[in-house]
Scaffold this motif. Structure first.
Motif, PDB file in Angstrom:
ATOM      1  N   ASN A  22       0.811  -1.218   0.000  1.00  0.00           N
ATOM      2  CA  ASN A  22       0.000   0.000   0.000  1.00  0.00           C
ATOM      3  C   ASN A  22       0.847   1.272   0.000  1.00  0.00           C
ATOM      4  OD1 ASN A  22      -2.216  -1.645   0.076  1.00  0.00           O
ATOM      5  ND2 ASN A  22      -2.596  -1.396   2.259  1.00  0.00           N
ATOM      6  N   LEU A  23       2.161   1.118   0.155  1.00  0.00           N
ATOM      7  CA  LEU A  23       3.048   2.277   0.130  1.00  0.00           C
ATOM      8  C   LEU A  23       3.795   2.404  -1.188  1.00  0.00           C
ATOM      9  CD1 LEU A  23       4.631   2.035   3.711  1.00  0.00           C
ATOM     10  CD2 LEU A  23       2.920   3.680   2.922  1.00  0.00           C
ATOM     11  N   GLY A  24       3.578   1.470  -2.101  1.00  0.00           N
ATOM     12  CA  GLY A  24       4.300   1.500  -3.364  1.00  0.00           C
ATOM     13  C   GLY A  24       5.693   0.923  -3.212  1.00  0.00           C
ATOM     14  N   GLU A  25       6.662   1.472  -3.936  1.00  0.00           N
ATOM     15  CA  GLU A  25       8.043   1.009  -3.883  1.00  0.00           C
ATOM     16  C   GLU A  25       8.739   1.637  -2.677  1.00  0.00           C
ATOM     17  OE1 GLU A  25       9.461  -1.237  -5.689  1.00  0.00           O
ATOM     18  OE2 GLU A  25       7.696  -1.573  -6.947  1.00  0.00           O
ATOM     19  N   VAL A  26       8.905   0.837  -1.627  1.00  0.00           N
ATOM     20  CA  VAL A  26       9.540   1.340  -0.409  1.00  0.00           C
ATOM     21  C   VAL A  26      10.554   0.317   0.080  1.00  0.00           C
ATOM     22  CG1 VAL A  26       7.555   2.733   0.290  1.00  0.00           C
ATOM     23  CG2 VAL A  26       7.737   0.354   1.052  1.00  0.00           C
ATOM     24  N   ASN A  27      11.390   0.768   1.001  1.00  0.00           N
ATOM     25  CA  ASN A  27      12.339  -0.112   1.670  1.00  0.00           C
ATOM     26  C   ASN A  27      11.689  -0.630   2.949  1.00  0.00           C
ATOM     27  OD1 ASN A  27      14.426  -1.418   2.916  1.00  0.00           O
ATOM     28  ND2 ASN A  27      15.893   0.284   2.756  1.00  0.00           N
ATOM     29  N   PRO A  28      11.369  -1.934   3.040  1.00  0.00           N
ATOM     30  CA  PRO A  28      10.702  -2.457   4.238  1.00  0.00           C
ATOM     31  C   PRO A  28      11.464  -2.165   5.529  1.00  0.00           C
ATOM     32  CG  PRO A  28      10.639  -4.082   2.482  1.00  0.00           C
ATOM     33  CD  PRO A  28      11.541  -2.984   2.017  1.00  0.00           C
ATOM     34  N   ALA A  29      12.787  -2.164   5.474  1.00  0.00           N
ATOM     35  CA  ALA A  29      13.563  -1.914   6.687  1.00  0.00           C
ATOM     36  C   ALA A  29      13.309  -0.515   7.232  1.00  0.00           C
ATOM     37  CB  ALA A  29      15.054  -2.116   6.403  1.00  0.00           C
ATOM     38  N   ARG A  30      13.181   0.473   6.340  1.00  0.00           N
ATOM     39  CA  ARG A  30      12.912   1.837   6.790  1.00  0.00           C
ATOM     40  C   ARG A  30      11.486   1.951   7.353  1.00  0.00           C
ATOM     41  NH1 ARG A  30      16.431   5.775   5.420  1.00  0.00           N
ATOM     42  NH2 ARG A  30      14.761   7.317   5.656  1.00  0.00           N
ATOM     43  N   VAL A  31      10.557   1.236   6.753  1.00  0.00           N
ATOM     44  CA  VAL A  31       9.180   1.273   7.248  1.00  0.00           C
ATOM     45  C   VAL A  31       9.101   0.668   8.647  1.00  0.00           C
ATOM     46  CG1 VAL A  31       6.822   0.494   6.838  1.00  0.00           C
ATOM     47  CG2 VAL A  31       8.245   1.210   4.913  1.00  0.00           C
ATOM     48  N   VAL A  32       9.751  -0.471   8.849  1.00  0.00           N
ATOM     49  CA  VAL A  32       9.741  -1.109  10.168  1.00  0.00           C
ATOM     50  C   VAL A  32      10.433  -0.217  11.192  1.00  0.00           C
ATOM     51  CG1 VAL A  32      10.597  -3.081  11.489  1.00  0.00           C
ATOM     52  CG2 VAL A  32       9.600  -3.435   9.238  1.00  0.00           C
ATOM     53  N   GLY A  33      11.534   0.430  10.794  1.00  0.00           N
ATOM     54  CA  GLY A  33      12.216   1.341  11.705  1.00  0.00           C
ATOM     55  C   GLY A  33      11.339   2.499  12.123  1.00  0.00           C
ATOM     56  N   ARG A  34      10.464   2.921  11.245  1.00  0.00           N
ATOM     57  CA  ARG A  34       9.527   4.005  11.585  1.00  0.00           C
ATOM     58  C   ARG A  34       8.399   3.496  12.473  1.00  0.00           C
ATOM     59  NH1 ARG A  34       6.504   7.690   6.937  1.00  0.00           N
ATOM     60  NH2 ARG A  34       4.958   8.722   8.297  1.00  0.00           N
ATOM     61  N   ILE A  35       7.929   2.271  12.193  1.00  0.00           N
ATOM     62  CA  ILE A  35       6.813   1.719  12.957  1.00  0.00           C
ATOM     63  C   ILE A  35       7.221   1.406  14.392  1.00  0.00           C
ATOM     64  CG2 ILE A  35       5.326  -0.309  13.172  1.00  0.00           C
ATOM     65  CD1 ILE A  35       5.136  -0.395  10.156  1.00  0.00           C
ATOM     66  N   GLU A  36       8.386   0.814  14.594  1.00  0.00           N
ATOM     67  CA  GLU A  36       8.765   0.343  15.934  1.00  0.00           C
ATOM     68  C   GLU A  36       8.988   1.478  16.916  1.00  0.00           C
ATOM     69  OE1 GLU A  36      12.303  -1.883  15.557  1.00  0.00           O
ATOM     70  OE2 GLU A  36      13.598  -0.160  15.096  1.00  0.00           O
ATOM     71  N   ASN A  37       9.116   2.706  16.438  1.00  0.00           N
ATOM     72  CA  ASN A  37       9.301   3.845  17.337  1.00  0.00           C
ATOM     73  C   ASN A  37       8.020   4.629  17.584  1.00  0.00           C
ATOM     74  OD1 ASN A  37      12.314   4.122  18.017  1.00  0.00           O
ATOM     75  ND2 ASN A  37      12.354   3.822  15.790  1.00  0.00           N
TER      76      ASN A  37
END
Length: 367
Positions: free
Chosen positions: A229-244
């Motif tokens: 749903n975010l298009g072309e993204v880096n999953p690691a950066r998304v998880v780093g944003r979510i966990e905080n």
């Protein structure tokens, strides 16, 4: 003194609950695939100061030492192995997620024979295997023992546990766990304490932060995040944003009782229905005081022992009936029982009885 200490523990518990602060998602949950793996190996510790295994009492140590020497080009017989400077050990470690070849991890070493201490020993090269049977790391190095042992001719003193130890950064990773995190389309967030309210708050926090429907709650312990749903993204950066992201976790009402120390810890949401409480103690004391009767001098009598028993039955004053109004929290109840002079052990029994009567609305955990 113990009642005052117990009241302080209760006050701290309620104070911390009343002023609960938001917690990061990374401190409440684990991410699917981001996990370590347990490793185990069997090896030898050498260089001990006569505190190793007895070769006759630990034949596995003798066999492994003979095999090690043979691989090094030294031919020995069983009768030639008399060293007490060697100990067989089990080596354990945890392979961190995304560990790469060449990185180092710490290991724990534990004796499995009759060794007295591992202090000053050195672990010889030991392969560490995972559950699949493959070798993922190799451990070697000097051991930091967890205690001290001293022995003389007639006494022995042990402080701590000298038969266990650690080697910080004592293993080198030789094999990587294959997992392409960058290619995943979604990831599951697993709550450590399953709760529907907490799960929905995690979902709302993620969707609100990304301003779109990104997370969905599957059950009380699982939230799925869809990266597509975010298009072309880096999953690691998304998880780093979510966990905080910060949320306020929800928890069940609990009462934890430690019988050994007489400690009671309660949660903020514990409630008690209307109930009447009465408590008293019955003490029975039995003491033996035998009387020895001896015959007169120069008589033909015998010395006999006359039994004598003192029995005392005492009823200590109780608190009578005390009524607890409905919707009373546990803090008010304990405060009232403290004012009546109820001892910690008796307070624990009262709380268990209230729970059995169905008036304590919380999970009662007795340790």
């Amino acid at each position: 003194m113990r009642i005052a200490l117990q009241a302080l523990v209760l006050w701290l518990a309620f104070t911390l609950s009343a002023f609960a602060v938001p917690v990061r998602i990374k401190d409440l949950a684990d991410f699917d695939g981001v996990r370590g793996n347990d490793l185990v190996g069997y090896g030898l510790v050498v260089g001990l100061d006569g505190s190793g295994d007895g070769m006759r009492n630990a034949p596995f140590t003798e066999e492994m030492l003979a095999g090690l020497l043979e691989r090094l080009g030294v031919n020995v017989t069983d009768d030639a192995l008399r060293s007490k400077n060697v100990a067989a050990v089990i080596v354990t470690a945890a392979l961190p997620p995304f560990a790469r070849s060449g990185s180092r991890i710490g290991v724990n070493v534990s004796a499995i024979g009759d060794a007295k201490s591992l202090l000053g020993g050195t672990l010889v090269m030991t392969p560490l295997k995972a559950a699949d049977g493959n070798i993922y790391a190799v451990a070697q190095g000097s051991i930091i023992a967890g205690g001290v042992a001293a022995q003389g001719d007639a006494a022995r003193v042990v402080e701590g546990v000298p038969t266990t130890g650690t080697i910080p950064a004592g293993a080198r990773v030789e094999r990587e766990v294959e997992f392409d995190f960058a290619s995943v389309d979604n990831i599951r967030i697993a709550l450590r304490n399953a709760d529907f309210t907490t799960a929905t708050r995690v979902e709302d926090a993620i969707n609100r932060d990304f301003d779109r429907q990104l997370a969905v709650t599957l059950d009380s312990g699982t939230v799925v995040v869809n990266f597509r749903n975010l298009g072309e993204v880096n999953p690691a950066r998304v998880v780093g944003r979510i966990e905080n992201l910060m949320i306020e976790p929800e928890d069940r009402a609990k009462v934890v009782i430690d019988h050994k120390s007489g400690t009671i810890v309660v949660g903020e949401r514990v409630r008690i229905s209307r109930v009447a409480v009465s408590q008293g103690n019955l003490t029975l004391r039995v003491a033996e005081a035998p009387l020895v009767a001896q015959p007169n001098p120069f008589s033909e009598g015998e010395t006999v022992t006359v039994p004598r028993t003192d029995v005392e039955l005492r009823q200590e004053p109780g608190i009578g009936f005390a009524e607890v109004a409905g919707e009373t929290n546990l803090s008010d109840l304990v405060e009232g029982l403290n004012a009546l002079g109820v001892r910690p052990r008796d307070m624990i029994d009262i709380l268990k009885s209230i729970h059995s009567a169905g008036a304590l609305h919380a999970d009662l955990i007795v340790e």
